[in-house]
Design an enzyme around this catalytic site. Structure first.
Site, PDB file in Angstrom:
ATOM      1  CG  ASP A 144      -2.146   0.934   0.946  1.00 16.31           C
ATOM      2  OD1 ASP A 144      -2.052   1.803   0.047  1.00 16.31           O
ATOM      3  OD2 ASP A 144      -3.168   0.816   1.656  1.00 16.31           O
TER       4      ASP A 144
HETATM    5  C1  BGC Z   1      -4.975   3.341  -0.058  1.00 17.34           C
HETATM    6  C2  BGC Z   1      -5.007   2.384  -1.229  1.00 17.34           C
HETATM    7  C3  BGC Z   1      -4.829   3.149  -2.509  1.00 17.34           C
HETATM    8  C4  BGC Z   1      -3.516   3.901  -2.428  1.00 17.34           C
HETATM    9  C5  BGC Z   1      -3.193   4.683  -3.671  1.00 17.34           C
HETATM   10  C6  BGC Z   1      -3.767   4.241  -0.081  1.00 17.34           C
HETATM   11  O1  BGC Z   1      -3.885   5.268   0.845  1.00 17.34           O
HETATM   12  O2  BGC Z   1      -5.034   2.629   1.159  1.00 17.34           O
HETATM   13  O3  BGC Z   1      -6.214   1.671  -1.241  1.00 17.34           O
HETATM   14  O4  BGC Z   1      -4.872   2.283  -3.596  1.00 17.34           O
HETATM   15  O5  BGC Z   1      -3.566   4.813  -1.350  1.00 17.34           O
HETATM   16  O6  BGC Z   1      -4.000   5.793  -3.793  1.00 17.34           O
END
Ligand code: BGC
Length: 784
Positions: free
Chosen positions: A220
């Site tokens: 993530d």
């Molecule tokens: C989220 C993800 C997301 C990523 C990119 C993170 O803060 O938890 O689900 O895909 O950001 O935007």
């Protein structure tokens, strides 16, 4: 592939294992590798940017899609997203979100399908197939035990092994077996004391080992906490170009702390992904406002909408309708955070009903629903230079020379984070003209960190706004507003300089709207208008202040004085229907005072038309709830999302959601939904191994759709959904035999070391556990 790997030395391989930018990877000309592009998901394809982007289709959010209980719909959604991705040259869509609705306070539940692992897994499988059959990679997330947002980067989710296996890992296991996703995203949180991005036992052991997942595991965003520990299991650090790998990983390999084989395997998986997505060329441009696209989104949204009470008053004849509520006028189409996209438009419920009813509709604003300001409605502000809806953004360098000047159609931008024209400026000026038609007070202000000077006419204010970290500066930025008198056409100018302390990056937005009326006056006006009205519809709901990433809720009560508004209208009108515009459970203290409740979810860009369709009977609201609704704050098997000493204990064990409701009665059960007809269940006969044939009859007057749900009630373990089937277009008076297959993956039991059988128990056929229709003994294993 091995020859390609041989062509790269260690630094060249390691370079590929951290993103090149926020949503892009490095390419490697030496081996003909093109850079790959990612985009959030899961309710639209925003493009490889964090904010703004071009207008794209905004789908109904995951809970509404899931409420159809229909894998064909989920497959369609995946295919539609693939088209949107191709058009933007995006190779991987970051979704679906397959974490579960563990506590109803979870801020991000709107993005996830349901509280049940089987329903979640089955829908996710179909969604991923829809994407990947069309050449676009899926990236199911967040692996694993990421059910709430409080302290999400550091929280340690403590989950017993059996619970992890039978509940939280199950959707991922189903995905790997049935849909073979090309990527999976490792979560922010720790799982039983080990960061999810470093969890060798789960990533290498279970996912890549036991399940033979051959795709790529990415972190993530900003989740990777170490160099060495993460290198065993995680394949790709996102985003980049900075991060804990790079030179540090090269050194760790040279020092013998990380095997070169591990690095080769990460790159192999990356090349496999590139190979998979490289098989299809970029697609044609798609127009998110194209009539066929709009009709499709409208149909999906309507199908998931759920009649909670008042099956006899919804739909209603198209009598004159009095429509009341802030959510009627400003319908919330999506949740907050990384899932957000920029739709071409949002059809509000007022717009939708007006299109259907014309002047038989009267619309009244409702009480305030937000505690914090929103960026201005682009229709209320215009660019002083061009007159177009939106604002002008002009940046200057330290020597006062102009850096850039752009029109911003949405009065909000992201600074210093994704390579925008105003990045690095010494000052940024946001300016807009208010409408010439507006008289009276306005509420104006700014959103975002910085040292601000805000000017309107003769008024000038200096404000300093800070946020402790980048996440909050982006997802929950600080704000300031003031109420001022404004002459028609006044110019609003806000100058921002980076803050003295705290996060220098983040959102910068302009706030401007007519000063809102007093809640008490709005409630009185609504009650007066409703007096004697034949048909009042009140729209209530949540906003991205509650349903958002990075923050959990603290109560299920509706924000503001919405409950008082409903009560006042219900007391005055002859018939009142409440439409709920939110993805997740809320309390309904007025439930007995109203004639019907329609749950409309977060319905995407065509939401208002879909609400009109189901309220006025153009189609059936066929939804069934995907989460159990508590009757009071604190009820249910899991409540607080707040870790204690860094630990969030999944103490309810296997009893998540409806499975664990024992002492209190919920307001509505998982699986509940009335539709527009009535059903008699005549009997259920076991057929072959693990299938049940259920005979149903449509006893109402309209052709309807039924979701036949079969639960297993084991002798010693919590009840669980074991299978379901959708019966389409059953005519009034028609009897239909519906075959429901039970999924073997919920008919087993994890004992440390492996799976064993879960024999015995009874099979319960129910329209949600509050409405059990049949209860039959489960055939003994020998008979199955
Ligand atoms: C989220 C993800 C997301 C990523 C990119 C993170 O803060 O938890 O689900 O895909 O950001 O935007």
């Amino acid at each position: 592939m091995e020859t390609l790997l041989d062509k790269m030395d260690l630094p060249a391989m390691v370079r590929l294992l951290t993103g090149a930018a926020m949503f892009e990877l490095h390419g490697e000309p030496a081996i003909g590798l093109e850079p790959l592009a990612f985009s959030d998901g899961p309710s639209g394809v925003r493009g490889p940017v964090f904010s703004g982007g071009r207008p794209v289709a905004l789908l109904p959010n995951a809970t509404l899609i899931a409420s159809t209980w229909d894998t064909r719909v989920a497959h369609d959604v995946g295919a539609l997203l693939a088209e949107e991705a191709h058009a933007q040259n995006v190779h991987v869509v970051l979704g679906p979100t397959v974490n579960l609705h563990r506590t109803p306070l979870g801020g991000r539940l709107f993005e996830a399908f349901s509280e049940d692992p089987l329903l979640t897994g089955a829908l996710a499988v179909a969604y991923v197939r829809g994407l990947q059959e069309n050449g676009v990679g899926a990236c199911p997330k967040h692996f694993v035990a990421n059910e709430s947002e409080t302290d999400r980067m550091s929280v340690d989710s403590r989950v017993a092994e059996r619970v992890l296996r039978e509940v939280y890992l199950l959707p991922f296991e189903m995905l790997v077996a049935d849909a073979k996703p090309w990527a999976i995203m490792a979560a922010y949180n720790d799982v039983n004391g080990v960061p999810a991005t470093e969890h060798g036992e789960l990533l290498d052991g279970v996912l890549k080992g036991e399940w033979a997942f051959d795709g790529l595991v990415m972190s993530d965003w900003f989740a990777t906490k170490s160099t060495r520990a993460a290198a065993n299991g995680l394949d790709l650090v996102m985003p980049g170009p900075a991060g804990p790998w790079g030179d540090a990983l090269v050194e760790a390999v040279r020092a013998g702390e990380v095997g070169e084989d591990a690095v080769r395997d990460h790159v192999r998986r990356l090349l496999r992904l590139a190979d998979r997505v490289g098989k299809s060329a970029p697609g044609p441009a798609v127009d998110p406002a194209d009539p066929a696209r709009r009709e499709h989104l409208r149909t999906i949204a309507a199908a998931g909408m759920t009649v909670l009470t008042g099956g006899d008053v919804i739909p209603f004849e198209d009598t004159p309708v009095l429509l009341i509520g802030r959510h009627a006028l400003r319908t919330v189409a999506q949740g907050g955070g990384s899932a957000q996209v920029r739709p071409p438009h949002v059809v509000s419920i007022a717009d939708g009903l007006r299109a259907a009813l014309g002047d038989r509709l009267t619309v009244l604003d409702g009480v305030e629903v937000r505690a914090t300001p929103e960026p201005a409605d682009p229709a209320f502000v215009s660019d002083p230079e061009t007159g177009a809806p939106g604002i002008r953004v002009t940046s200057h360098q330290a020597d006062s020379s102009e850096q850039a000047s752009t029109h911003q159609p949405v009065p909000s931008l992201l600074l210093d984070l994704e390579g925008g024209p105003h990045d690095g400026a010494a000052s940024v000026v946001l300016s807009a003209d208010l409408p010439l038609t507006h008289t009276g007070d306005v509420e104006v202000g700014v959103i975002g960190t910085g040292r601000w000077t805000v000017r309107l006419g003769d008024h000038s204010h200096e404000i300093a706004l800070d946020a402790t970290d980048v996440g909050l500066a982006v997802l929950d930025p600080p704000h300031w507003t003031v109420r001022l008198p404004a002459a028609p056409g006044s110019r609003l100018v806000a100058t921002r300089r980076p803050p003295d302390e705290g996060a220098p990056v983040g959102v910068a937005a302009l706030v401007a709207r007519p000063a809102p009326a007093d809640d008490e006056d709005l409630i009185a006006a609504a009650a007066a208008a409703a007096t004697g009205a034949a048909r009042a519809v009140v729209v209530v709901g949540l906003t991205p202040e509650q349903e958002m990433e990075a923050k959990d809720k603290t109560t299920l009560a509706l924000p503001g004085r919405q409950d008082d508004l409903v009560r006042a209208v219900a007391a005055a009108a002859r018939s009142t229907v409440v439409v709920v515009n939110a993805a997740t459970p809320m309390l309904m203290p007025w439930l007995d005072d109203v004639d019907g409740v329609l749950w409309a979810g977060l319905p995407g860009q065509e939401g208002g038309h879909a609400v009109a369709d189901v309220l006025l009977g153009r189609c059936e609201a066929t939804g069934r709830l995907v989460t159990t609704f508590p009757a009071a704050d604190g009820d249910g098997p899991a409540w607080s999302p707040v870790p204690v000493d860094g630990v969030l204990d999944y103490a309810e064990g296997l009893g998540v959601g409806y499975r664990g409701w024992t002492s209190d009665t919920p307001l509505f059960w998982f699986g509940h939904g009335l539709g527009w007809t009535t059903w008699t269940y005549h009997g259920a006969e076991p057929e072959g191994p693990d299938a049940l044939v259920v005979t149903i009859e449509n006893t109402g007057t309209r052709t309807g759709r039924e979701v036949v749900q079969v639960y297993l009630r084991p002798d010693d373990d919590p009840v669980r959904l074991a299978g379901w089937a959708v019966a389409d277009a059953v005519a009034p008076g028609e009897r239909r035999a519906v075959r429901v297959t039970l999924d073997p993956r919920v008919l087993r039991r994890w004992t440390s070391g492996g799976w064993g059988p879960l024999d015995g128990g009874r099979l319960v056929v129910a329209r949600g556990l509050g409405d059990v229709r049949l209860d039959v003994a489960r055939p003994a294993p020998a008979d199955r």
